[in-house]
Enzyme design. Structure first.
Site, PDB file in Angstrom:
ATOM      1  N   ILE A  94       0.832  -1.212   0.000  1.00 22.54           N
ATOM      2  CA  ILE A  94       0.000   0.000   0.000  1.00 22.54           C
ATOM      3  C   ILE A  94       0.863   1.256   0.000  1.00 22.54           C
ATOM      4  O   ILE A  94       0.508   2.264  -0.623  1.00 22.54           O
ATOM      5  CB  ILE A  94      -1.005   0.006   1.181  1.00 22.54           C
ATOM      6  CG1 ILE A  94      -2.002   1.151   1.034  1.00 22.54           C
ATOM      7  CG2 ILE A  94      -0.286   0.054   2.516  1.00 22.54           C
ATOM      8  CD1 ILE A  94      -2.835   1.107  -0.218  1.00 22.54           C
ATOM      9  N   GLY A 311      -5.632  -7.001   0.557  1.00 19.66           N
ATOM     10  CA  GLY A 311      -6.188  -6.036   1.498  1.00 19.66           C
ATOM     11  C   GLY A 311      -5.337  -4.785   1.518  1.00 19.66           C
ATOM     12  O   GLY A 311      -4.762  -4.385   0.507  1.00 19.66           O
ATOM     13  N   GLU A 312      -5.287  -4.140   2.675  1.00 15.11           N
ATOM     14  CA  GLU A 312      -4.495  -2.916   2.895  1.00 15.11           C
ATOM     15  C   GLU A 312      -5.023  -1.707   2.125  1.00 15.11           C
ATOM     16  O   GLU A 312      -4.463  -0.624   2.221  1.00 15.11           O
ATOM     17  CB  GLU A 312      -3.017  -3.122   2.495  1.00 15.11           C
ATOM     18  CG  GLU A 312      -2.300  -4.231   3.216  1.00 15.11           C
ATOM     19  CD  GLU A 312      -0.852  -4.395   2.748  1.00 15.11           C
ATOM     20  OE1 GLU A 312      -0.359  -3.548   1.965  1.00 15.11           O
ATOM     21  OE2 GLU A 312      -0.214  -5.382   3.151  1.00 15.11           O
ATOM     22  N   GLY A 313      -6.064  -1.876   1.315  1.00 17.71           N
ATOM     23  CA  GLY A 313      -6.507  -0.802   0.435  1.00 17.71           C
ATOM     24  C   GLY A 313      -5.803  -0.819  -0.908  1.00 17.71           C
ATOM     25  O   GLY A 313      -5.940   0.129  -1.692  1.00 17.71           O
TER      26      GLY A 313
END
Length: 345
Positions: A94, A311-313
């Site tokens: 990210i 995930g993590e954006g």
């Protein structure tokens, strides 16, 4: 829970935007999804000249009580805290994608089972040192759930005050795919076994064990509201994302929805305020098998399908340049009239 979210309904503006899109120097519909995104952002911002200002992704981190036993997660719980330090040290995916695309990044301790003390760059919103194990008791009590929602909203208020009008959310929390699977089953009424995937890398036999454990957990609870479901099955990071999504919609921000975990939080926000859907762009289809079913339930097409499940954006960060392109063509591309090009009769 006092969020004032208005639907983005304006027939006159919609007609103006659609005409502006249709009269660009291209065949009608030739830019496909970019046209849909441009129209949506214009409607969100109530203008035919929208702009994306100070884009930001907020990553919320929290631990889950069920992860302490290691039955549903191949990585130990302490990885959550280790990854928070990795975010702060600019070492995660990210970080790379936010830097590449000039996106501001905020990291939030929503409830990690670790004492960070005063750590530069980390927003301290800790509710507790992880949730309870919902195999034994609800993950959190009602007060903790409400506080997490409010803290998520407060972080968005602070972010909006910097001039940000486009925002995405990420998460970190060992065990949070289990939480998301339970929430998905509650909000979509899809059986738990069809919501459970590999998470951070379970093999086929381990997935079956995870399905059995979570199916048994689900049968132990009978939530009668989205808040009760969040309290029973949620994580502090997920509940904060719920509050963050709701406040972002209230502030008329463009919301970039990431993958499986963030979409589980979105399902809760959507159940509380269905109007929130108008403000959200679904950035990608996660490789986590339940995410495609979530998107089908919502009848939404994501921008990307790259088999990402980190995930993590990260999905939101990777999709942002495409969202930016939609706004750019709307504002800068010539019309048939201005270019002196003959259009369709």
């Amino acid at each position: 829970m006092n969020f004032d979210i208005k639907p983005i309904f304006n027939n006159n503006l919609e007609a103006i935007l659609q005409n502006k899109i249709n009269t660009k120097t291209k065949p009608i519909g030739a830019l496909g999804t970019l046209e849909t995104i441009a129209l949506q952002i214009g409607m969100i911002q109530n203008t035919d000249q929208p702009s994306l200002k100070n884009p930001t992704i907020v990553v919320f981190a929290g631990d889950h009580g069920i992860a302490e036993k290691g039955e549903v997660n191949p990585y130990p719980q302490e990885v959550t805290a280790q990854m928070v330090y990795n975010f702060l040290n600019q070492g995660a995916a990210i970080n790379v994608f936010c830097k590449q695309n000039n996106i501001d990044l905020k990291i939030v301790d929503a409830g990690v089972n670790h004492d960070f003390g005063v750590t530069p760059g980390l927003i301290d919103a800790k509710i507790d040192f992880g949730t309870k194990n919902y195999q034994d008791k609800p993950a959190m009590n009602a007060e903790q759930c409400s506080l997490a929602i409010q803290k998520g909203a407060d972080i968005v208020i602070d972010t909006h005050a910097t001039g940000c009008n486009s925002i995405g959310f990420g998460e970190m929390g060992i065990g949070n795919t289990s939480s998301a699977s339970l929430l998905m089953s509650y909000f979509t009424e899809i059986p738990v076994t069809e919501c459970v995937g590999s998470g951070t890398g379970l093999d086929t036999s381990a997935i079956k064990i995870k399905q059995q454990i979570l199916s048994k957990v689900y049968q132990e609870y009978t939530p009668s509201s989205p808040l009760e479901a969040l309290a029973a099955f949620g994580g502090f990071e997920i509940a904060m994302i719920v509050g963050a999504i709701l406040k972002s919609a209230e502030l008329k921000m463009t919301i970039m929805i990431d993958g499986f975990i963030v979409t589980a939080a979105f399902l809760a926000a959507y159940d509380i305020h269905p109007e929130v859907l108008d403000y959200c762009i679904f950035t990608h289809t996660s490789g986590e098998q339940g995410h495609k079913k979530m998107l089908e339930f919502l009848q939404k097409e994501p921008i990307l399908n790259l088999d990402m499940r980190l995930g993590e954006g990260t999905g939101a960060a990777v999709a942002y340049p495409i969202i930016k392109s939609a706004v750019a063509f709307l504002n800068n591309m010539a019309s048939f009239e201005s270019a002196g090009v003959s259009g369709n009769e």
